[in-house]
Design a protein around this motif. Structure first.
Motif, PDB file in Angstrom:
ATOM      1  N   PRO A 263      32.673  46.706  43.074  1.00 44.29           N
ATOM      2  CA  PRO A 263      31.444  45.938  43.306  1.00 44.29           C
ATOM      3  C   PRO A 263      31.688  44.582  43.958  1.00 44.29           C
ATOM      4  N   TYR A 264      32.827  43.985  43.671  1.00 42.08           N
ATOM      5  CA  TYR A 264      33.107  42.644  44.169  1.00 42.08           C
ATOM      6  C   TYR A 264      33.810  42.688  45.521  1.00 42.08           C
ATOM      7  N   LEU A 265      34.578  43.735  45.759  1.00 41.28           N
ATOM      8  CA  LEU A 265      35.157  43.927  47.093  1.00 41.28           C
ATOM      9  C   LEU A 265      34.054  44.106  48.131  1.00 41.28           C
ATOM     10  N   SER A 266      32.967  44.738  47.740  1.00 40.79           N
ATOM     11  CA  SER A 266      31.873  44.990  48.680  1.00 40.79           C
ATOM     12  C   SER A 266      31.162  43.705  49.103  1.00 40.79           C
ATOM     13  N   LEU A 267      31.334  42.630  48.341  1.00 38.29           N
ATOM     14  CA  LEU A 267      30.680  41.364  48.663  1.00 38.29           C
ATOM     15  C   LEU A 267      31.422  40.585  49.746  1.00 38.29           C
ATOM     16  N   LEU A 268      32.672  40.947  50.006  1.00 37.51           N
ATOM     17  CA  LEU A 268      33.516  40.162  50.901  1.00 37.51           C
ATOM     18  C   LEU A 268      33.248  40.443  52.371  1.00 37.51           C
ATOM     19  N   LYS A 269      33.322  39.389  53.168  1.00 39.97           N
ATOM     20  CA  LYS A 269      33.275  39.495  54.618  1.00 39.97           C
ATOM     21  C   LYS A 269      34.590  40.092  55.137  1.00 39.97           C
ATOM     22  N   LEU A 270      34.638  40.288  56.453  1.00 44.95           N
ATOM     23  CA  LEU A 270      35.896  40.624  57.106  1.00 44.95           C
ATOM     24  C   LEU A 270      36.944  39.574  56.734  1.00 44.95           C
ATOM     25  N   ASP A 271      38.123  40.051  56.321  1.00 51.01           N
ATOM     26  CA  ASP A 271      39.245  39.190  55.919  1.00 51.01           C
ATOM     27  C   ASP A 271      38.978  38.412  54.635  1.00 51.01           C
ATOM     28  N   GLY A 272      37.949  38.801  53.890  1.00 50.54           N
ATOM     29  CA  GLY A 272      37.674  38.137  52.624  1.00 50.54           C
ATOM     30  C   GLY A 272      38.734  38.428  51.583  1.00 50.54           C
ATOM     31  N   LYS A 273      38.809  37.561  50.572  1.00 53.53           N
ATOM     32  CA  LYS A 273      39.864  37.678  49.559  1.00 53.53           C
ATOM     33  C   LYS A 273      39.262  37.769  48.157  1.00 53.53           C
ATOM     34  N   LEU A 274      39.729  38.769  47.412  1.00 50.48           N
ATOM     35  CA  LEU A 274      39.428  38.873  45.982  1.00 50.48           C
ATOM     36  C   LEU A 274      40.651  38.345  45.253  1.00 50.48           C
ATOM     37  N   ILE A 275      40.494  37.210  44.594  1.00 47.49           N
ATOM     38  CA  ILE A 275      41.624  36.515  43.968  1.00 47.49           C
ATOM     39  C   ILE A 275      41.565  36.733  42.465  1.00 47.49           C
ATOM     40  N   LEU A 276      42.528  37.483  41.949  1.00 45.81           N
ATOM     41  CA  LEU A 276      42.548  37.842  40.528  1.00 45.81           C
ATOM     42  C   LEU A 276      43.246  36.755  39.718  1.00 45.81           C
ATOM     43  N   MET A 277      42.626  36.391  38.581  1.00 45.31           N
ATOM     44  CA  MET A 277      43.196  35.364  37.713  1.00 45.31           C
ATOM     45  C   MET A 277      43.236  35.771  36.253  1.00 45.31           C
ATOM     46  N   GLY A 278      42.505  36.805  35.880  1.00 43.78           N
ATOM     47  CA  GLY A 278      42.493  37.221  34.484  1.00 43.78           C
ATOM     48  C   GLY A 278      43.752  37.995  34.122  1.00 43.78           C
ATOM     49  N   VAL A 279      44.294  37.719  32.948  1.00 41.93           N
ATOM     50  CA  VAL A 279      45.471  38.450  32.454  1.00 41.93           C
ATOM     51  C   VAL A 279      44.983  39.743  31.806  1.00 41.93           C
ATOM     52  N   ILE A 280      45.267  40.868  32.473  1.00 41.43           N
ATOM     53  CA  ILE A 280      44.768  42.173  32.033  1.00 41.43           C
ATOM     54  C   ILE A 280      45.951  43.132  31.902  1.00 41.43           C
ATOM     55  N   SER A 281      46.067  43.771  30.756  1.00 46.75           N
ATOM     56  CA  SER A 281      47.232  44.623  30.507  1.00 46.75           C
ATOM     57  C   SER A 281      47.041  46.067  30.953  1.00 46.75           C
ATOM     58  N   ASN A 282      45.804  46.460  31.288  1.00 49.55           N
ATOM     59  CA  ASN A 282      45.550  47.825  31.752  1.00 49.55           C
ATOM     60  C   ASN A 282      45.423  47.858  33.271  1.00 49.55           C
ATOM     61  N   PRO A 283      45.884  48.951  33.916  1.00 52.96           N
ATOM     62  CA  PRO A 283      45.819  49.024  35.382  1.00 52.96           C
ATOM     63  C   PRO A 283      44.377  48.997  35.900  1.00 52.96           C
ATOM     64  N   LEU A 284      44.183  48.286  37.002  1.00 52.57           N
ATOM     65  CA  LEU A 284      42.889  48.249  37.671  1.00 52.57           C
ATOM     66  C   LEU A 284      42.918  49.221  38.851  1.00 52.57           C
ATOM     67  N   GLN A 285      41.759  49.752  39.223  1.00 49.66           N
ATOM     68  CA  GLN A 285      41.693  50.719  40.308  1.00 49.66           C
ATOM     69  C   GLN A 285      40.686  50.276  41.360  1.00 49.66           C
ATOM     70  N   PHE A 286      40.873  50.775  42.575  1.00 48.49           N
ATOM     71  CA  PHE A 286      39.929  50.527  43.650  1.00 48.49           C
ATOM     72  C   PHE A 286      40.111  51.604  44.714  1.00 48.49           C
ATOM     73  N   LEU A 287      39.097  51.754  45.551  1.00 50.17           N
ATOM     74  CA  LEU A 287      39.148  52.713  46.650  1.00 50.17           C
ATOM     75  C   LEU A 287      39.683  52.007  47.891  1.00 50.17           C
ATOM     76  N   THR A 288      40.727  52.553  48.499  1.00 53.62           N
ATOM     77  CA  THR A 288      41.369  51.877  49.632  1.00 53.62           C
ATOM     78  C   THR A 288      40.450  51.648  50.837  1.00 53.62           C
ATOM     79  N   PRO A 289      39.497  52.543  51.147  1.00 52.68           N
ATOM     80  CA  PRO A 289      38.640  52.254  52.316  1.00 52.68           C
ATOM     81  C   PRO A 289      37.876  50.938  52.208  1.00 52.68           C
ATOM     82  N   LEU A 290      37.572  50.515  50.970  1.00 49.73           N
ATOM     83  CA  LEU A 290      36.877  49.245  50.802  1.00 49.73           C
ATOM     84  C   LEU A 290      37.708  48.075  51.326  1.00 49.73           C
ATOM     85  N   LEU A 291      39.025  48.216  51.261  1.00 52.36           N
ATOM     86  CA  LEU A 291      39.907  47.193  51.808  1.00 52.36           C
ATOM     87  C   LEU A 291      40.104  47.399  53.301  1.00 52.36           C
TER      88      LEU A 291
END
Length: 357
Positions: A260-288
């Motif tokens: 949901p948050y990757l979709s908000l980014l413009k071309l070359d936009g950055k999603l900057i992660l800061m939360g300490v999370i012990s479980n793996p996160l997933q995403f769909l590569t085409p969104l990047l």
């Protein structure tokens, strides 16, 4: 100036086991070495990491543990080779108290990425003794990891900046996002998130807060100065924001979807992660791929960045929104923090607290 010969003791509040319950604990304070600064602690912020560490959420806690890494205090003694500080200075100590000094990050003054960095607490110092944090009457720290608090900045206001403040400032600076006119998103409005809004606004950005409910809408818009407030589950509003943001600072410390948050980014936009999370996160590569977008992380900040950030906050007149508590309230504060029941950072009034049980 001289090194005190007698063994020194200090008292802090420590967790003894993964229950995370803190109680008074007396321990030895190391002697003041040639490059050390002995600090009488005035106050200390409470960070979400303190909760993780005291409860052994990351599986690497050692007890007894005195937490706290947003420390502000007064210099009471300096070692013979200390040049940056004098007795009476008001200073701060953040997440780190040591590094190797010889690796690539250290040579670039990015000691937070040193593989041998030494944490302010729940670590082992070069003398083989455990490090203990700021929920205590005193601490001794190498001068490299001490910063001056700008004159006129209140101690309790400065404390959260030493972790929450620099954690946001560092990526904005490093990724070239300090320039005005950018559009940014802050995901999660806790201790780090609220400083993210304030610092980004002070840099001249249009800031959208993205939250899970409407609870903090009024505060975000009126108290913090955010330009917009969006509930992440509001698909219509999220669709309107698609491809509009230069960056999203993601402060959420629990598992969550990234799409949901990757979709908000413009071309070359950055999603900057800061939360300490012990479980793996997933995403769909085409969104990047289809927007040349970047998922990256950032970890606290360097000592130079901390100094820059403090001066920036002084220049812009920025302050934290805090709730000051005494040490005997700290366990209740931890319980409330776990429920996100704080606006927006607890700060422990150490010097005004009773350290007895």
């Amino acid at each position: 100036m001289g090194i005190m010969e007698a063994e020194r003791k200090t008292t802090g509040w420590a967790a003894r086991d993964p229950s995370g319950i803190l109680s008074p604990y007396t321990y030895t304070l190391r002697e003041t070495g040639p490059e050390d600064v002995n600090i009488r602690i005035i106050c200390c912020g409470i960070c979400h990491t303190d909760l993780h560490q005291t409860k052994n959420d990351l599986g690497m806690s050692n007890y007894p543990m005195v937490p706290g890494h947003e420390v502000v205090g007064e210099v009471v003694e300096v070692g013979s080779d200390v040049s940056k500080f004098t007795v009476g200075d008001i200073v701060g100590v953040g997440c780190l108290v040591g590094c190797c000094g010889g690796c690539s990050p250290c040579e670039r003054d990015l000691e937070q990425y040193c593989p041998k960095k030494i944490w302010s607490y729940n670590d082992v110092y070069i003398d083989g003794q455990p490090t203990q944090g700021g929920f205590a009457k005193a601490t001794v720290v190498h001068q490299k990891f001490v910063v001056k608090i700008p004159e006129g900045m209140a101690a309790e206001q400065a404390a959260p900046l030493l972790c929450a403040g620099v954690t946001v400032y560092s990526p904005l600076s490093h990724f070239g996002l300090k320039r005005p006119g950018l559009r940014g998103g802050i995901l999660g409005l806790g201790g780090v998130g609220h400083m993210g809004v304030k610092i980004a606004k002070a840099m001249g950005h249009h800031v959208t807060v993205i939250s899970s409910s409407n609870k903090k809408r009024e505060e975000a818009l009126q108290d913090l100065g955010a330009d917009d407030y969006v509930i992440g589950s509001d698909q219509a509003k999220m669709s309107e924001l698609a491809d509009s943001l230069d960056y999203v600072i993601d402060t959420v410390p629990v598992h969550h979807a990234l799409e949901p948050y990757l979709s908000l980014l413009k071309l070359d936009g950055k999603l900057i992660l800061m939360g300490v999370i012990s479980n793996p996160l997933q995403f769909l590569t085409p969104l990047l791929m289809l927007g040349r977008k970047v998922i990256t992380g950032s970890f606290i900040g360097s000592m130079k960045e901390t100094e820059e950030m403090l001066e920036f906050c002084k220049e812009k007149g920025l302050s934290s929104i805090i709730e000051v508590v005494k040490m005997d309230y700290v366990n209740t504060a931890f319980e409330r923090l776990e429920k996100n029941d704080v606006r927006y950072r607890f700060v422990v009034d150490v010097e005004g607290s009773n350290f007895d049980a």
